[in-house]
Design an enzyme around this catalytic site. Sequence first.
Site, PDB file in Angstrom:
ATOM      1  N   HIS A 173      42.157  46.691  35.287  1.00 33.17           N
ATOM      2  CA  HIS A 173      42.669  48.013  35.645  1.00 33.17           C
ATOM      3  C   HIS A 173      42.273  49.120  34.670  1.00 33.17           C
ATOM      4  O   HIS A 173      42.910  50.177  34.650  1.00 33.17           O
ATOM      5  CB  HIS A 173      44.195  47.968  35.744  1.00 33.17           C
ATOM      6  CG  HIS A 173      44.700  47.184  36.918  1.00 33.17           C
ATOM      7  ND1 HIS A 173      44.426  47.527  38.225  1.00 33.17           N
ATOM      8  CD2 HIS A 173      45.458  46.056  36.984  1.00 33.17           C
ATOM      9  CE1 HIS A 173      45.003  46.665  39.048  1.00 33.17           C
ATOM     10  NE2 HIS A 173      45.613  45.747  38.327  1.00 33.17           N
TER      11      HIS A 173
ATOM     12  N   ASP B 122      32.605  33.562  25.441  1.00 34.22           N
ATOM     13  CA  ASP B 122      31.491  33.587  24.499  1.00 34.22           C
ATOM     14  C   ASP B 122      31.652  34.715  23.482  1.00 34.22           C
ATOM     15  O   ASP B 122      31.260  34.574  22.315  1.00 34.22           O
ATOM     16  CB  ASP B 122      30.166  33.750  25.235  1.00 34.22           C
ATOM     17  CG  ASP B 122      29.606  32.437  25.775  1.00 34.22           C
ATOM     18  OD1 ASP B 122      30.193  31.376  25.470  1.00 34.22           O
ATOM     19  OD2 ASP B 122      28.592  32.475  26.486  1.00 34.22           O
TER      20      ASP B 122
ATOM     21  N   GLU C 153      51.103  36.406  41.530  1.00 29.76           N
ATOM     22  CA  GLU C 153      51.432  37.749  42.005  1.00 29.76           C
ATOM     23  C   GLU C 153      51.182  37.935  43.502  1.00 29.76           C
ATOM     24  O   GLU C 153      51.174  39.065  43.984  1.00 29.76           O
ATOM     25  CB  GLU C 153      50.637  38.789  41.202  1.00 29.76           C
ATOM     26  CG  GLU C 153      49.141  38.534  41.154  1.00 29.76           C
ATOM     27  CD  GLU C 153      48.411  39.481  40.210  1.00 29.76           C
ATOM     28  OE1 GLU C 153      49.045  40.441  39.731  1.00 29.76           O
ATOM     29  OE2 GLU C 153      47.208  39.263  39.967  1.00 29.76           O
TER      30      GLU C 153
ATOM     31  N   ARG D 216      42.303  40.224  30.405  1.00 27.39           N
ATOM     32  CA  ARG D 216      42.615  40.108  31.833  1.00 27.39           C
ATOM     33  C   ARG D 216      41.324  40.440  32.564  1.00 27.39           C
ATOM     34  O   ARG D 216      40.914  41.595  32.629  1.00 27.39           O
ATOM     35  CB  ARG D 216      43.733  41.064  32.250  1.00 27.39           C
ATOM     36  CG  ARG D 216      43.967  41.028  33.760  1.00 27.39           C
ATOM     37  CD  ARG D 216      45.339  41.483  34.179  1.00 27.39           C
ATOM     38  NE  ARG D 216      45.560  42.909  34.012  1.00 27.39           N
ATOM     39  CZ  ARG D 216      46.665  43.551  34.426  1.00 27.39           C
ATOM     40  NH1 ARG D 216      47.633  42.870  35.030  1.00 27.39           N
ATOM     41  NH2 ARG D 216      46.815  44.835  34.216  1.00 27.39           N
TER      42      ARG D 216
ATOM     43  N   ASP E 173      52.696  43.464  41.528  1.00 25.83           N
ATOM     44  CA  ASP E 173      51.979  43.103  42.757  1.00 25.83           C
ATOM     45  C   ASP E 173      52.910  42.451  43.770  1.00 25.83           C
ATOM     46  O   ASP E 173      52.787  42.684  44.982  1.00 25.83           O
ATOM     47  CB  ASP E 173      50.813  42.175  42.432  1.00 25.83           C
ATOM     48  CG  ASP E 173      49.583  42.940  41.984  1.00 25.83           C
ATOM     49  OD1 ASP E 173      48.698  43.171  42.812  1.00 25.83           O
ATOM     50  OD2 ASP E 173      49.516  43.304  40.800  1.00 25.83           O
TER      51      ASP E 173
END
Length: 258
Positions: A48, A87, A152, A73, A178
Amino acid sequence: MTTERRNFRQRFLDREHLVGTFVKTPATHPIEILGAVGFDFVVIDEEHAPWDRVAIDGGLLAARASGTAGLVRVAEPTAAKILSVLDDGATGVLVPHVSSPAKARDIAAACRYRGGRRGFSNTTRAGSFGAVGIWDHVQAGDEAVTFIAMIEDPEALEDLDGILGAEGLDGVFIGRGDLTVAFGATGMDGPQVRDACDRIFAAAKRAGKPVAVMVASAEEAARFRGMGASAFIVASDQGFMRQAAMKAYGDIASVANG
């Protein structure tokens, strides 16, 4: 591998009281400040906020430098996206919309070498740029990487035991926002959302997995801790800035009326 990365997964699994926040601003400075304050972890919010691969790389370095665990996230629950942040040295991933056991298993496989399908390279930050040998890197990665699934979606509630029982899944985050929108509820404390939370906590208890949740206050954190939550995300760097700015502006602006 730094101490905070090595310890975070075990601390999470041990249900230590952990406090984190989202980082929306694609820069290193907010993470350095939050780490210095003492936050146990930060979640770089690629889903987001406008984080790209290069910015995430810098943000994870800032997390290491400031002694806080850096999770991401991810914007997409794909093996390629997960590989890139691991990585770069992410402590783990917070993965949106894990709505089925099959998806949980696929993501877990992307996070693990042994028993999984994580692409190998030890010439990354995670492998100390080649300083860590192949099998030492595999061992360290499998021990340290944390996979937290976001529950969610209403369909996820249909097989919570299957999702929570997925091998390699370390715990879940309850996405009340959500769920609220999906149910068309009046708010995050609406009956349907509360029922969903109860069901998720119960499934997590059966599976012996920890639960993370976003909270708005100490009182809300205490309520969820009583239900079984152990990791808490509060606000974001932008939220903290807005709150402090509103207070500072209001305090000084009030002098004109004094």
